[in-house]
Design a protein around this motif. Structure first.
Motif, mmCIF file in Angstrom:
data_model
loop_
_atom_site.group_PDB
_atom_site.id
_atom_site.type_symbol
_atom_site.label_atom_id
_atom_site.label_comp_id
_atom_site.label_asym_id
_atom_site.label_seq_id
_atom_site.Cartn_x
_atom_site.Cartn_y
_atom_site.Cartn_z
ATOM 1 N N GLN A 261 -36.827 -2.066 -17.576
ATOM 2 C CA GLN A 261 -37.228 -1.796 -16.193
ATOM 3 C C GLN A 261 -36.782 -2.946 -15.295
ATOM 4 O OE1 GLN A 261 -41.278 -0.713 -15.450
ATOM 5 N NE2 GLN A 261 -41.333 0.867 -17.067
ATOM 6 N N THR A 262 -36.535 -2.585 -14.033
ATOM 7 C CA THR A 262 -36.226 -3.588 -13.021
ATOM 8 C C THR A 262 -37.412 -3.684 -12.073
ATOM 9 O OG1 THR A 262 -33.856 -3.170 -13.153
ATOM 10 C CG2 THR A 262 -34.672 -4.255 -11.166
ATOM 11 N N GLY A 263 -38.049 -4.808 -12.059
ATOM 12 C CA GLY A 263 -39.163 -5.049 -11.143
ATOM 13 C C GLY A 263 -38.808 -6.150 -10.171
ATOM 14 N N GLY A 264 -39.803 -6.658 -9.475
ATOM 15 C CA GLY A 264 -39.527 -7.703 -8.521
ATOM 16 C C GLY A 264 -40.788 -8.340 -7.990
ATOM 17 N N PHE A 265 -40.609 -9.359 -7.170
ATOM 18 C CA PHE A 265 -41.735 -9.984 -6.490
ATOM 19 C C PHE A 265 -41.339 -10.251 -5.052
ATOM 20 C CE2 PHE A 265 -39.314 -13.449 -8.335
ATOM 21 C CZ PHE A 265 -39.275 -14.411 -7.341
ATOM 22 N N GLY A 266 -42.378 -10.350 -4.204
ATOM 23 C CA GLY A 266 -42.123 -10.537 -2.794
ATOM 24 C C GLY A 266 -43.395 -10.688 -2.010
ATOM 25 N N VAL A 267 -43.334 -10.349 -0.740
ATOM 26 C CA VAL A 267 -44.437 -10.542 0.194
ATOM 27 C C VAL A 267 -44.626 -9.268 0.997
ATOM 28 C CG1 VAL A 267 -45.256 -11.875 2.178
ATOM 29 C CG2 VAL A 267 -44.012 -13.018 0.334
ATOM 30 N N ILE B 125 -45.085 -4.284 -1.146
ATOM 31 C CA ILE B 125 -44.433 -5.570 -1.337
ATOM 32 C C ILE B 125 -42.950 -5.438 -1.005
ATOM 33 C CG2 ILE B 125 -43.892 -7.395 -2.972
ATOM 34 C CD1 ILE B 125 -46.845 -7.174 -2.263
ATOM 35 N N GLU B 126 -42.485 -6.167 0.014
ATOM 36 C CA GLU B 126 -41.061 -6.211 0.335
ATOM 37 C C GLU B 126 -40.380 -7.168 -0.651
ATOM 38 O OE1 GLU B 126 -42.762 -3.991 2.950
ATOM 39 O OE2 GLU B 126 -43.289 -6.084 3.230
ATOM 40 N N THR B 127 -39.387 -6.659 -1.351
ATOM 41 C CA THR B 127 -38.771 -7.412 -2.445
ATOM 42 C C THR B 127 -38.019 -8.628 -1.930
ATOM 43 O OG1 THR B 127 -38.502 -5.385 -3.709
ATOM 44 C CG2 THR B 127 -37.183 -7.273 -4.393
ATOM 45 N N LEU B 128 -38.340 -9.786 -2.525
ATOM 46 C CA LEU B 128 -37.603 -11.009 -2.241
ATOM 47 C C LEU B 128 -36.661 -11.373 -3.383
ATOM 48 C CD1 LEU B 128 -40.462 -13.150 -0.680
ATOM 49 C CD2 LEU B 128 -38.854 -11.628 0.448
ATOM 50 N N GLU B 129 -37.004 -10.942 -4.602
ATOM 51 C CA GLU B 129 -36.138 -11.175 -5.744
ATOM 52 C C GLU B 129 -36.434 -10.126 -6.803
ATOM 53 O OE1 GLU B 129 -35.364 -14.578 -9.138
ATOM 54 O OE2 GLU B 129 -35.826 -15.225 -7.073
ATOM 55 N N GLU B 130 -35.374 -9.633 -7.475
ATOM 56 C CA GLU B 130 -35.542 -8.638 -8.537
ATOM 57 C C GLU B 130 -35.317 -9.270 -9.908
ATOM 58 O OE1 GLU B 130 -32.829 -5.465 -7.664
ATOM 59 O OE2 GLU B 130 -34.313 -4.367 -6.486
ATOM 60 N N SER C 21 -22.888 5.562 5.965
ATOM 61 C CA SER C 21 -22.074 6.114 7.047
ATOM 62 C C SER C 21 -20.917 6.849 6.410
ATOM 63 C CB SER C 21 -21.557 5.012 7.969
ATOM 64 O OG SER C 21 -20.668 5.552 8.944
ATOM 65 N N GLY C 22 -21.076 8.179 6.284
ATOM 66 C CA GLY C 22 -20.048 8.947 5.598
ATOM 67 C C GLY C 22 -19.916 8.484 4.161
ATOM 68 N N SER C 23 -18.703 8.042 3.794
ATOM 69 C CA SER C 23 -18.447 7.600 2.425
ATOM 70 C C SER C 23 -18.706 6.104 2.248
ATOM 71 C CB SER C 23 -16.997 7.907 2.046
ATOM 72 O OG SER C 23 -16.110 7.233 2.929
ATOM 73 N N LEU C 24 -19.143 5.415 3.309
ATOM 74 C CA LEU C 24 -19.409 3.984 3.234
ATOM 75 C C LEU C 24 -20.907 3.732 3.145
ATOM 76 C CD1 LEU C 24 -16.947 2.628 5.959
ATOM 77 C CD2 LEU C 24 -16.624 2.615 3.489
ATOM 78 N N ALA C 25 -21.289 2.663 2.454
ATOM 79 C CA ALA C 25 -22.697 2.286 2.352
ATOM 80 C C ALA C 25 -22.847 0.812 2.677
ATOM 81 C CB ALA C 25 -23.238 2.580 0.957
ATOM 82 N N GLY C 26 -23.736 0.513 3.637
ATOM 83 C CA GLY C 26 -24.028 -0.871 3.974
ATOM 84 C C GLY C 26 -25.246 -1.360 3.209
ATOM 85 N N THR C 27 -25.471 -2.664 3.198
ATOM 86 C CA THR C 27 -26.605 -3.235 2.467
ATOM 87 C C THR C 27 -27.563 -3.911 3.438
ATOM 88 O OG1 THR C 27 -25.377 -5.283 2.093
ATOM 89 C CG2 THR C 27 -25.255 -3.597 0.385
ATOM 90 N N ASN C 28 -28.873 -3.791 3.140
ATOM 91 C CA ASN C 28 -29.894 -4.429 3.951
ATOM 92 C C ASN C 28 -29.882 -5.932 3.744
ATOM 93 O OD1 ASN C 28 -30.656 -1.877 4.740
ATOM 94 N ND2 ASN C 28 -32.361 -1.749 3.303
ATOM 95 N N GLY C 29 -30.438 -6.627 4.722
ATOM 96 C CA GLY C 29 -30.581 -8.071 4.576
ATOM 97 C C GLY C 29 -31.726 -8.411 3.643
ATOM 98 N N SER C 30 -31.777 -9.630 3.258
ATOM 99 C CA SER C 30 -32.846 -10.100 2.368
ATOM 100 C C SER C 30 -34.088 -10.401 3.181
ATOM 101 C CB SER C 30 -32.389 -11.353 1.623
ATOM 102 O OG SER C 30 -33.472 -11.956 0.978
ATOM 103 N N THR C 31 -35.170 -9.665 2.906
ATOM 104 C CA THR C 31 -36.430 -9.914 3.608
ATOM 105 C C THR C 31 -36.929 -11.318 3.310
ATOM 106 O OG1 THR C 31 -36.956 -7.589 3.346
ATOM 107 C CG2 THR C 31 -38.748 -9.021 3.978
ATOM 108 N N ARG C 32 -36.698 -11.758 2.090
ATOM 109 C CA ARG C 32 -37.164 -13.084 1.700
ATOM 110 C C ARG C 32 -36.627 -14.151 2.628
ATOM 111 N NH1 ARG C 32 -36.005 -15.979 -4.149
ATOM 112 N NH2 ARG C 32 -36.601 -18.089 -3.541
ATOM 113 N N SER C 33 -35.319 -14.087 2.931
ATOM 114 C CA SER C 33 -34.745 -15.133 3.764
ATOM 115 C C SER C 33 -35.282 -15.079 5.181
ATOM 116 C CB SER C 33 -33.225 -15.032 3.757
ATOM 117 O OG SER C 33 -32.818 -13.774 4.261
#
Length: 689
Positions: free
Chosen positions: A413-419, A427-432, A617-629
């Motif tokens: 499993q992939t879990g994580g921790f955050g705030v 919990i918004e993931t800061l690290e997985e 966006s169509g065939s492209l996928a962007g990535t979210n920023g890191s909430t942790r930072s």
């Protein structure tokens, strides 16, 4: 001795001429009466030194008429060794002399004849009056000397001629055909290519029609289907080629060939009937599944369905497994294929191995799948979260968590921790972290979370989660000034720098790379960074960028004809967007104008509206920023993409508008163009001035 013989011949010739004097005189008298001829005096002398006859006379009147001399037995030309010399005859303005009947011995010397009057009349010489000149026999000795005829002067003596043999005329062109090349079989309706070598083996240049034909009725004659004209010099050759449509022929075996006026080359070809279009035939292959699954989870199968027929068709593709089914209607052109995804839910009691079948009207394919009991599924439980109750801003939260697999089989499993940034309980993931544990196995994971010195005092919820469990703990943050205010950092603006990126536009994929700017620092100081600074409402997440705060350095775009075209992109109105500091997701909408550096002014370019997103966006996928930072340092990184924007034709560039459109491939609609921007974002507590 020779001189004596010559003298005797001269005397004999003189006697013979005297014998016919009456005839000549009568002829000239009659001619004088008819105004065609007149009588004149001449003398015939023998020249001891030259051995040649000398004719002199008054050439101001009609010329000599030698017709009938052949009948005189006492006067013949050519019996002596040397040729008679007729130089000087015919230099007046009268008619040409008539030499009918002359010619058995050496060729006469006609030097100087006809300089001022008509050309000499040789009609009937050797064969009788009225016919063309017959020079047979002239040339058994020396060749006739015609030097000077027509120019008033004595010509040079000619060389010895060939003995009496006339030259045969060149033979006609003769086009021969060889090296016939053609397929042995074809299908009715095919276009076949036939070639052959055509060579002119004749002695003359010629032009002939070269044709391709087929014996369609079996009578041995090739019916012409195509032709072309070819011109060849003697010994010349060429290769002729015919592309022949066989649609007009029926199935069968035919004799065909290439023909000229002189020759042909043939071969046989068998034409087969056209096969009718085959109906749609949907075949199934390449089944892939997410097996094994646990009871209660969804079982998914992917399969490739291909239409192996010629005609388009629509069929229902069905998955059957565990007394459940799923189906999808698929339309495929002939030869086309498509991956089909089908799924069914599993339930308690489905545990075990089963056969899953994907079926069409024409085919079916099965695969074995495994459903595990829910009691045996991996179950990652959390316990013993260790974290400080209080921490100073600028320090690091250090903690740990125990993870145990209480299920009956191994799992990952992939879990994580955050705030919990926004207080919504998530919990918004800061690290997985990815963990693999066997049944009953336990592990301890160490956790670290650095906090920014600028973080204000307050209470934050710190937490850890797996697929099966979540634990949290409240942590009090003491600000640098000792405050324990309960609020999170309040940001009122941010600046986004393009660390790297590109824009690709037009059907010809004209690309412009944005200058690199890692962490907001330009890699090339002279180029600077692409950046925009926004006023930001942290509560709503909305932001705005005025045109003066939207800055792009010059970007060169490649062009086939114009080379690299420098392009300046500017905002034509306020840019709007949203940014969620809890999730890092972001969007923006920017109305821009791309000004082309072609020396045509600021209006030379294209208006472009871009809608960027950290999502899809169509065939492209962007990535979210890191909430942790965002929480800990006031910075984040994100990838903005867009390939749904359109680019119109160039305008304002004068005669270069069409050149730009042709080079770039404009206009270009949605899905043709794309933008990818890797952003470094720095937040600030102060608004933009």
């Amino acid at each position: 001795m020779v001189s004596g013989i010559r003298r005797a011949l001269l005397v004999g010739g003189l006697i013979a001429l005297l014998a016919v004097t009456g005839t000549l005189a009568a002829a000239t008298t009659a001619a004088a009466q008819s105004e065609d001829t007149e009588e004149f005096d001449f003398e015939l002398d023998g020249n001891e030194s030259g051995g040649e006859f000398q004719f002199s006379g008054d050439s101001n009147g009609p010329v000599f008429d030698f017709s009938g001399i052949r009948d005189s037995p006492g006067f013949s030309f050519g019996d002596s060794d040397d040729a008679p010399d007729f130089s000087g005859i015919g230099s007046g303005s009268g008619d040409a002399p008539d030499f009918t009947g002359i010619g058995n011995g050496d060729g006469p010397d006609f030097g100087g004849i006809g300089g001022d009057g008509d050309g000499p009349d040789f009609g009937g010489i050797g064969s009788g009056a009225g016919e063309g000149p017959d020079f047979s026999g002239i040339g058994d000795g020396e060749a006739p000397d015609f030097g000077g005829i027509g120019d008033g002067g004595d010509g040079d003596d000619g060389g010895d001629g060939d003995d009496g043999n006339d030259t045969d005329p060149a033979g006609p062109a003769d086009f021969q055909v060889s090296n016939l090349q053609a397929p042995g079989t074809a299908t009715v309706g095919d276009t076949i290519t036939v070639s052959a070598t055509v060579e002119n083996v004749g002695e003359s240049e010629g032009t002939q029609t070269v044709s391709f034909g087929v014996d369609t009725d079996g009578d041995g004659t090739l019916e012409e289907l195509a032709s072309q004209d070819e011109s060849l010099a003697s010994a010349g050759s060429t290769t002729v080629t015919f592309d022949v449509d066989t649609s007009s022929l029926s199935a069968g075996t035919y004799t065909h060939g290439v023909s000229t006026a002189n020759d042909s080359a043939t071969a046989q070809i068998t034409l087969e009937s056209q096969q009718p279009d085959q109906p749609a035939n949907f075949q199934v292959s390449n089944i892939d599944t997410n097996s094994p699954v646990t009871e209660g989870e969804t079982l998914t199968l992917d399969a490739t369905v291909q239409n192996t027929g010629d005609l388009e068709g629509t069929q229902t593709v069905t998955l059957s497994v565990l007394d459940e089914s799923d189906s999808s209607d698929v339309t495929l052109a002939g030869g086309a294929s498509q991956e089909v995804t089908l799924s069914v839910p599993t339930q308690t009691g489905d545990a075990g191995s089963s056969s899953a079948t994907v079926q069409t009207e024409n085919d079916s394919l099965s695969a074995s799948v495994q459903v595990n009991s829910a009691d045996s599924a991996p179950n990652f439980q959390l316990s013993n979260l260790q974290a400080p109750e209080s921490v100073q801003a600028g320090e690091t939260i250090e903690g740990s968590i125990d993870i145990e697999n209480t299920g009956g089989r191994e799992g990952t499993q992939t879990g994580g921790f955050g705030v919990d940034v926004d207080g919504d309980g998530t919990i918004e993931t800061l690290e997985e972290r990815t963990v693999t544990l066997g049944p009953g196995e336990r592990t301890t994971e160490n956790l670290t979370l650095p906090l920014a010195e600028s973080l204000p005092g307050g209470t934050i919820t710190f937490g850890v989660y797996t697929d099966n469990d979540t634990v949290t703990q409240e942590v009090s943050v003491v600000s640098a000034d000792g405050s324990t205010d309960d609020s999170l950092p309040e940001y009122k603006s941010f600046t986004a720098y393009v660390e790297e990126g590109y824009l690709e536009v037009g059907h010809n994929d004209s690309r412009g790379d944005v200058p690199d700017c890692p962490n907001g620092n330009p890699a090339n100081e002279s180029l600077g960074c692409a950046q925009f600074t926004a006023n930001f409402d942290q509560v709503s997440g909305e932001y705005t960028v005025t045109p003066e705060n939207f800055r792009f350095p010059e970007i060169p775009f490649s062009s086939q004809t114009l080379g690299d075209v420098p392009t300046n992109i500017s905002a034509t109105e306020t840019v709007t967007g949203s940014l969620d500091t809890a999730t890092g997701s972001s969007t923006f909408e920017a109305a821009t104008f791309a000004t082309l550096g072609l020396g045509q002014g600021e209006d030379c370019g294209m208006p472009v509206v871009v809608n960027g997103t950290t999502g899809d966006s169509g065939s492209l996928a962007g990535t979210n920023g890191s909430t942790r930072s965002v929480i800990t340092t006031g910075t984040t990184n994100a990838t903005l993409v867009d390939n749904e924007f359109s680019v119109p034709s160039a305008r304002g560039c004068g005669v270069l508008d069409s050149t730009v459109d042709g080079d770039v491939g404009l206009p270009a609609g949605a899905g043709v163009n794309e933008m990818v921007l890797e952003l470094h974002i720095e937040f600030d507590s102060e608004p933009v001035e």
